[in-house]
Design a protein around this motif. Structure first.
Motif, PDB file in Angstrom:
ATOM      1  N   GLY A 103      39.051  27.969  31.487  1.00  0.00           N
ATOM      2  CA  GLY A 103      40.453  28.128  31.127  1.00  0.00           C
ATOM      3  C   GLY A 103      41.073  29.415  31.643  1.00  0.00           C
ATOM      4  O   GLY A 103      42.155  29.816  31.201  1.00  0.00           O
ATOM      5  N   TRP A 104      40.424  30.063  32.606  1.00  0.00           N
ATOM      6  CA  TRP A 104      40.991  31.271  33.205  1.00  0.00           C
ATOM      7  C   TRP A 104      42.029  30.879  34.249  1.00  0.00           C
ATOM      8  O   TRP A 104      41.802  29.985  35.062  1.00  0.00           O
ATOM      9  N   GLN A 105      43.161  31.539  34.212  1.00  0.00           N
ATOM     10  CA  GLN A 105      44.200  31.301  35.221  1.00  0.00           C
ATOM     11  C   GLN A 105      44.114  32.410  36.260  1.00  0.00           C
ATOM     12  O   GLN A 105      44.246  33.588  35.930  1.00  0.00           O
ATOM     13  N   LEU A 106      43.908  32.009  37.519  1.00  0.00           N
ATOM     14  CA  LEU A 106      43.746  32.971  38.603  1.00  0.00           C
ATOM     15  C   LEU A 106      44.904  32.859  39.594  1.00  0.00           C
ATOM     16  O   LEU A 106      45.312  31.760  39.953  1.00  0.00           O
ATOM     17  N   HIS A 107      45.381  34.013  40.032  1.00  0.00           N
ATOM     18  CA  HIS A 107      46.467  34.069  41.007  1.00  0.00           C
ATOM     19  C   HIS A 107      46.027  34.975  42.150  1.00  0.00           C
ATOM     20  O   HIS A 107      45.653  36.132  41.907  1.00  0.00           O
ATOM     21  N   PRO A 108      46.051  34.498  43.399  1.00  0.00           N
ATOM     22  CA  PRO A 108      45.477  35.239  44.515  1.00  0.00           C
ATOM     23  C   PRO A 108      46.135  36.604  44.751  1.00  0.00           C
ATOM     24  O   PRO A 108      47.361  36.741  44.649  1.00  0.00           O
ATOM     25  N   VAL A 109      45.309  37.593  45.048  1.00  0.00           N
ATOM     26  CA  VAL A 109      45.782  38.899  45.512  1.00  0.00           C
ATOM     27  C   VAL A 109      45.958  38.776  47.022  1.00  0.00           C
ATOM     28  O   VAL A 109      44.991  38.465  47.729  1.00  0.00           O
ATOM     29  N   PRO A 110      47.156  38.990  47.559  1.00  0.00           N
ATOM     30  CA  PRO A 110      47.426  38.636  48.963  1.00  0.00           C
ATOM     31  C   PRO A 110      46.630  39.430  49.997  1.00  0.00           C
ATOM     32  O   PRO A 110      46.457  38.980  51.124  1.00  0.00           O
TER      33      PRO A 110
ATOM     34  N   LEU B   8      49.601  47.057  33.220  1.00  0.00           N
ATOM     35  CA  LEU B   8      49.031  46.614  34.487  1.00  0.00           C
ATOM     36  C   LEU B   8      48.405  45.231  34.340  1.00  0.00           C
ATOM     37  O   LEU B   8      47.722  44.956  33.354  1.00  0.00           O
ATOM     38  N   ARG B   9      48.650  44.366  35.294  1.00  0.00           N
ATOM     39  CA  ARG B   9      48.010  43.054  35.303  1.00  0.00           C
ATOM     40  C   ARG B   9      46.508  43.212  35.546  1.00  0.00           C
ATOM     41  O   ARG B   9      46.100  43.992  36.406  1.00  0.00           O
ATOM     42  N   LYS B  10      45.700  42.473  34.811  1.00  0.00           N
ATOM     43  CA  LYS B  10      44.248  42.545  35.010  1.00  0.00           C
ATOM     44  C   LYS B  10      43.877  41.747  36.250  1.00  0.00           C
ATOM     45  O   LYS B  10      44.415  40.666  36.498  1.00  0.00           O
ATOM     46  N   SER B  11      42.938  42.279  37.005  1.00  0.00           N
ATOM     47  CA  SER B  11      42.514  41.598  38.229  1.00  0.00           C
ATOM     48  C   SER B  11      41.007  41.704  38.403  1.00  0.00           C
ATOM     49  O   SER B  11      40.365  42.622  37.887  1.00  0.00           O
ATOM     50  N   ILE B  12      40.455  40.749  39.138  1.00  0.00           N
ATOM     51  CA  ILE B  12      39.016  40.707  39.388  1.00  0.00           C
ATOM     52  C   ILE B  12      38.776  40.396  40.864  1.00  0.00           C
ATOM     53  O   ILE B  12      39.655  39.884  41.557  1.00  0.00           O
ATOM     54  N   ARG B  13      37.564  40.717  41.315  1.00  0.00           N
ATOM     55  CA  ARG B  13      37.152  40.357  42.674  1.00  0.00           C
ATOM     56  C   ARG B  13      35.856  39.566  42.600  1.00  0.00           C
ATOM     57  O   ARG B  13      34.892  39.996  41.974  1.00  0.00           O
ATOM     58  N   VAL B  14      35.834  38.401  43.242  1.00  0.00           N
ATOM     59  CA  VAL B  14      34.635  37.571  43.272  1.00  0.00           C
ATOM     60  C   VAL B  14      33.590  38.241  44.157  1.00  0.00           C
ATOM     61  O   VAL B  14      33.892  38.695  45.266  1.00  0.00           O
TER      62      VAL B  14
ATOM     63  N   THR C 254      31.310  38.616  29.561  1.00  0.00           N
ATOM     64  CA  THR C 254      31.070  37.211  29.903  1.00  0.00           C
ATOM     65  C   THR C 254      29.779  37.095  30.715  1.00  0.00           C
ATOM     66  O   THR C 254      29.348  38.045  31.371  1.00  0.00           O
ATOM     67  N   ALA C 255      29.186  35.929  30.690  1.00  0.00           N
ATOM     68  CA  ALA C 255      27.954  35.703  31.451  1.00  0.00           C
ATOM     69  C   ALA C 255      28.196  35.893  32.940  1.00  0.00           C
ATOM     70  O   ALA C 255      27.333  36.410  33.660  1.00  0.00           O
ATOM     71  N   GLU C 256      29.373  35.498  33.400  1.00  0.00           N
ATOM     72  CA  GLU C 256      29.688  35.605  34.826  1.00  0.00           C
ATOM     73  C   GLU C 256      29.757  37.063  35.273  1.00  0.00           C
ATOM     74  O   GLU C 256      29.321  37.404  36.379  1.00  0.00           O
TER      75      GLU C 256
ATOM     76  N   ALA D  37      43.209  35.539  30.923  1.00  0.00           N
ATOM     77  CA  ALA D  37      42.087  34.986  30.157  1.00  0.00           C
ATOM     78  C   ALA D  37      42.186  35.443  28.716  1.00  0.00           C
ATOM     79  O   ALA D  37      42.632  36.561  28.434  1.00  0.00           O
ATOM     80  N   ASP D  38      41.757  34.600  27.819  1.00  0.00           N
ATOM     81  CA  ASP D  38      41.735  34.940  26.397  1.00  0.00           C
ATOM     82  C   ASP D  38      40.523  35.841  26.131  1.00  0.00           C
ATOM     83  O   ASP D  38      39.380  35.412  26.204  1.00  0.00           O
ATOM     84  N   GLU D  39      40.773  37.112  25.844  1.00  0.00           N
ATOM     85  CA  GLU D  39      39.691  38.067  25.592  1.00  0.00           C
ATOM     86  C   GLU D  39      39.583  38.426  24.112  1.00  0.00           C
ATOM     87  O   GLU D  39      38.940  39.415  23.763  1.00  0.00           O
TER      88      GLU D  39
END
Length: 474
Positions: free
Chosen positions: A60-67, A36-42, A87-89, A77-79
């Motif tokens: 250096g995180w590459q983000l691709h929008p969830v439609p 499964l692709r990892k995904s996050i929500r702001v 992460t702090a965020e 992201a390199d984990e």
């Protein structure tokens, strides 16, 4: 690759009969075997999408929008050194690690700009991904009742609510079937992300189907029918109900929604999700539901339906036995005194849509929209605890920092990255070249991460013990 994913033959036969004509069973199986692709929500209670994108780019995180979710992104992201969760965020609540499909039910609940609600029920809330998403959509206004049947999961739910700065919630710990009788027509919106057989989750859990059987699917669907009836009773006339699962069987999805329609007839209206996002039609059922197979959008299997309550129906009768309510609403004078002291000490303001309530020496902030329910239902935790009273005034609590502070207050101390690591490990810090007196908000950059107290040139750590971390920090 998860080539060892277990998919029972009986289940595959079931899928072959209902899979979209635009796809094949082979494509379905291949999708189930892909990680499964990892995904996050702001979390827009803490930051904006634009600001977060800027920070992500610097890391250096590459983000691709969830439609189907304006705040959702698939992330690369390199984990290898620091997991995303450390992460702090993440620790300061700027984002939530959430599967992309599970963002869809809340997007369906808030489908248009006119979907503004003063009271929302999340009937099966833990671990909190959708609860915190709803709170962000509500901008922390109104009241959000977050219920979780499993008592062991309530603690995780509260931890995520606290981390994400939610202050308009009231938590409860009941079987969701109680709401229809106890709080009939109290909510303008209800989300029921129902317990299910989890057929759509094999991409993150290769053994999710080990105990699958047709009999268990039928048994679970009977519980789901009870839950959706309860949710419908709790819904106000004109309100919206979103029913979702992370499973694929029609028995747990379409048939549960049809059961509600058959039970309450014209009072139930199906609301099509065809325009929820581009290409939603690929998963659209004749009723307007979304029946999502993992190969369609490269995500978990999922089901989402949106319904509307057109007219009132008779709710179940219950005999209520509630003990004496242990909180007392603060007088106007006491509330003004608390507001004054909080402003003087930390430069923090109380929101206008909340009120102070007292229990012994504890000071709580409840959303005003909750007040009508206080005499009708017993909650396990309401609003946020902001202080403990003592003879010299008030000792402010951690959620003042996480849920009320903005980062623009005067009473702040900014830590270095090294000092912030020490802070999250529960240790006192000595910010270089700084000293002060009294309580102070603690920041990393402009993110408020806690509440401390100056002792000379040392800031005494006020992080709650359950939030202390010990390794792999940013």
């Amino acid at each position: 690759m998860h080539s060892n994913v277990y998919l029972p033959q009986e289940f595959l036969d079931e899928m072959a009969a209902i899979i979209p004509t635009s796809s094949t069973l082979e494509e379905f199986v291949a999708a189930c075997q892909r990680p499964l692709r990892k995904s996050i929500r702001v979390n827009t209670l803490k930051t904006t999408v634009a600001d977060f994108l800027t920070r992500a780019d610097k890391k250096g995180w590459q983000l691709h929008p969830v439609p189907w979710c304006d705040e959702g992104f698939w992330i690369e992201a390199d984990e290898s050194v620091v997991p995303l969760g450390n992460t702090a965020e993440h620790m300061s609540g700027l984002f939530y690690i959430q599967e992309a499909s599970s963002m869809m039910p809340v997007s369906a609940l808030f489908k248009s700009d006119t979907d503004v609600y003063d009271a929302v029920l999340d009937m099966a809330a833990a671990p909190g991904s959708k609860t915190t998403q709803i709170a962000a959509k509500m901008a922390n206004e109104g009241v959000l009742v977050a219920n979780e049947y499993s008592s062991s999961r309530v603690k995780v739910l509260h931890a995520n609510i606290e981390r994400c700065g939610v202050r308009n919630s009231a938590l409860s710990n009941y079987d969701g079937r109680v709401f229809g009788g106890w709080l009939p027509e109290q909510f303008e919106a209800v989300l029921i992300d129902a317990p299910c057989s989890g057929e759509g989750t094999v991409r993150k859990d290769a053994d999710a189907m080990k105990n699958w059987s047709k009999a268990s699917v039928i048994e679970i669907s009977n519980t789901q029918k009870d839950l959706i009836e309860s949710a419908f009773h709790a819904l106000k006339v004109g309100g919206h109900l979103v029913y979702s699962t992370c499973t694929l069987s029609v028995e747990e999805n379409q048939q549960v929604c049809h059961h509600l329609k058959e039970t309450f007839g014209e009072a139930v209206e199906f609301d099509s999700l065809e325009d929820l996002f581009p290409n939603a039609d690929k998963s659209l059922t004749p009723e307007g539901f979304l029946h999502i197979f993992p190969q369609t959008y490269d995500c978990e299997g999922f089901f989402v339906a949106r319904l509307r309550k057109v007219s009132s129906v008779e709710a179940p009768n219950v005999k209520k036995r509630l003990g004496k309510f242990p909180f007392e609403k603060a007088s106007a004078k006491v509330q003004q005194d608390i507001e004054k002291q909080l402003a003087q000490t930390l430069d923090v303001q109380l929101p206008n849509d909340s009120s102070v309530w007292l229990r012994d020496n504890d000071v709580w902030l409840f959303p005003n929209a909750l007040e009508a329910m206080l005499g009708e239902f017993k909650f396990s935790r309401m609003g946020i605890k902001i202080a403990e009273a003592h003879k010299k005034g008030y000792r402010w609590q951690h959620q003042v920092a996480t849920a009320l502070a903005t980062g623009n207050e005067r009473q702040c101390v900014v830590l270095s990255v090294e000092e912030a690591r020490e802070w999250y490990m529960g240790r006192d810090v000595r910010p270089e070249g700084q000293s002060g007196k009294g309580e102070v908000l603690v920041k990393l950059g402009n993110d408020v991460i806690g509440l401390g107290k100056w002792v000379g040139n040392r800031v005494k750590n006020g992080l709650p013990r359950e939030l202390v971390r010990d390794k792999n920090l940013f």
